[in-house]
Design an enzyme around this catalytic site. Structure first.
Site, PDB file in Angstrom:
ATOM      1  N   ASP A  66       0.619  -0.775   0.302  1.00  0.00           N
ATOM      2  CA  ASP A  66      -0.562   0.194   0.079  1.00  0.00           C
ATOM      3  C   ASP A  66       0.715   1.104   0.043  1.00  0.00           C
ATOM      4  OD1 ASP A  66       0.496  -0.579   3.178  1.00  0.00           O
ATOM      5  OD2 ASP A  66      -0.622  -0.472   3.392  1.00  0.00           O
ATOM      6  N   ASN A 135      -7.293  -1.862  13.865  1.00  0.00           N
ATOM      7  CA  ASN A 135      -9.041  -2.184  13.363  1.00  0.00           C
ATOM      8  C   ASN A 135      -9.423  -3.319  12.717  1.00  0.00           C
ATOM      9  OD1 ASN A 135      -7.780  -1.247  11.234  1.00  0.00           O
ATOM     10  ND2 ASN A 135      -9.655   0.057  10.581  1.00  0.00           N
ATOM     11  N   HIS A 137      -7.641  -4.286  10.319  1.00  0.00           N
ATOM     12  CA  HIS A 137      -7.266  -4.555   8.677  1.00  0.00           C
ATOM     13  C   HIS A 137      -6.069  -4.823   8.454  1.00  0.00           C
ATOM     14  CE1 HIS A 137      -4.591  -0.034   8.862  1.00  0.00           C
ATOM     15  NE2 HIS A 137      -4.131  -1.130   9.278  1.00  0.00           N
ATOM     16  N   GLU A 142     -10.252  -1.785   4.573  1.00  0.00           N
ATOM     17  CA  GLU A 142     -10.244  -1.211   5.960  1.00  0.00           C
ATOM     18  C   GLU A 142     -11.871  -1.961   6.008  1.00  0.00           C
ATOM     19  OE1 GLU A 142      -8.415   0.699   7.932  1.00  0.00           O
ATOM     20  OE2 GLU A 142      -8.500   2.750   7.340  1.00  0.00           O
TER      21      GLU A 142
HETATM   22  C1  GLP Z   1      -0.755   0.795   8.405  1.00  0.00           C
HETATM   23  C2  GLP Z   1      -0.469  -0.138   7.707  1.00  0.00           C
HETATM   24  C3  GLP Z   1      -0.274  -2.447   7.508  1.00  0.00           C
HETATM   25  C4  GLP Z   1       0.686  -1.728   8.775  1.00  0.00           C
HETATM   26  C5  GLP Z   1      -0.085  -1.470   9.432  1.00  0.00           C
HETATM   27  C6  GLP Z   1       0.391  -1.979  11.011  1.00  0.00           C
HETATM   28  O1  GLP Z   1      -1.607   1.394   7.910  1.00  0.00           O
HETATM   29  N1  GLP Z   1      -0.909   0.074   6.342  1.00  0.00           N
HETATM   30  O2  GLP Z   1       0.745  -2.489   6.008  1.00  0.00           O
HETATM   31  O3  GLP Z   1       0.662  -4.162   8.669  1.00  0.00           O
HETATM   32  O4  GLP Z   1      -1.307  -0.850   9.479  1.00  0.00           O
HETATM   33  O5  GLP Z   1       1.053  -1.180  11.469  1.00  0.00           O
HETATM   34  P1  GLP Z   1       2.110  -1.033  12.223  1.00  0.00           P
HETATM   35  O6  GLP Z   1       3.350  -2.504  12.048  1.00  0.00           O
HETATM   36  O7  GLP Z   1       2.578  -0.084  12.725  1.00  0.00           O
HETATM   37  O8  GLP Z   1       1.011  -1.278  13.564  1.00  0.00           O
END
Ligand code: GLP
Length: 245
Positions: A66, A135, A137, A142
């Protein structure tokens, strides 16, 4: 396993994949969970033989999940900058070997279709690395999100903008409102999936994702349908998961 051991195990798994199954691209993720993973990967690569290092560098092709829409070129908060700083430059790879959706494309929806098509041309993902949003995702899929959702541009939830505000001076409104993400369709089409979850804050959502029947409200729950899902967690994220078993 404990935190540092998670990063080392995941990095070793990614390198093993590149050495043993270089046919298909890797699917990569960003986020805080992945910072120690890429640091460990850079370290471990240097321990390999010269021939293995060369094979990995020459054969490398990865598609990130992403990217934010609308950050200026070279914005350090873009996922492109994250990957360049933590993986592409330290490993000595060319930018064309570490692909992401173009968050600056004038038509983000068309860019999402182009990116999804480019991944299909490359054969789809071999091993897909995934983090987990608070959440539920994966990538930026989302809730609510069905298992067939394709690569697309979408509006980020308030929860996600709050989760990622740290990189934007703590202000959720400074987090871009939109992003391009591979969909659950491309993620579930990967040959293998490696879900990495660390920290106590993720314990509740991890439990829901893996134990409740799959549903659109927890996009990561669709991963239960994948025949080759591996989950690497630290003790904190495991929480009470195994109690009563
Ligand atoms: C982000 C990214 C994801 C990531 C997730 C967890 O927003 N879009 O690819 O894996 O949320 O993030 P974090 O590792 O900072 O908790």
């Amino acid at each position: 396993v404990d935190g540092p051991a998670v990063a080392a195990a995941v990095a070793a798994r990614l390198l093993e994949e590149r050495l043993q199954r270089p046919r298909l691209p890797l699917g990569l993720a960003t986020g805080r969970t992945m910072e120690p993973v890429y640091a460990a990967l850079v370290e471990q690569l240097e321990q390999l033989s010269g021939a293995q290092q060369q094979a990995i560098r020459q054969g490398w092709l990865s598609f990130n999940l992403d990217e934010y829409v609308g950050l200026v070129l070279h914005d350090p908060r873009s996922f492109k900058a994250f990957m360049a700083a933590r993986l592409q430059r330290p490993l000595g790879l060319q930018p064309e070997q570490v692909l992401l959706p173009d968050g600056l494309a004038s038509d983000p929806q068309a860019e999402a279709r182009r990116y999804g098509a480019a991944l299909a041309v490359a054969g789809g993902v071999g091993l897909q690395l995934l983090g987990l949003g608070l959440n539920g995702h994966v990538g930026f899929n989302e809730p609510p999100c069905g298992a067939q959702a394709p690569c697309r541009c979408l509006t980020l939830s308030a929860a996600t903008r709050a989760q990622n505000a740290g990189a934007f001076g703590g202000d959720p409104k400074a987090v871009p409102a939109q992003a391009i993400t591979l969909g659950l369709a491309e993620i579930l089409a990967a040959e293998r999936i490696l879900l990495v979850v660390t920290g106590a804050s993720k314990a509740a959502i991890l439990k829901r994702a893996l134990q409740e029947p799959p549903c659109p409200e927890v996009p990561a729950s669709w991963l239960q349908h994948h025949p080759r899902l591996e989950v690497v967690v630290d003790r904190a994220a495991l929480g009470t998961f195994l109690q009563g078993r």
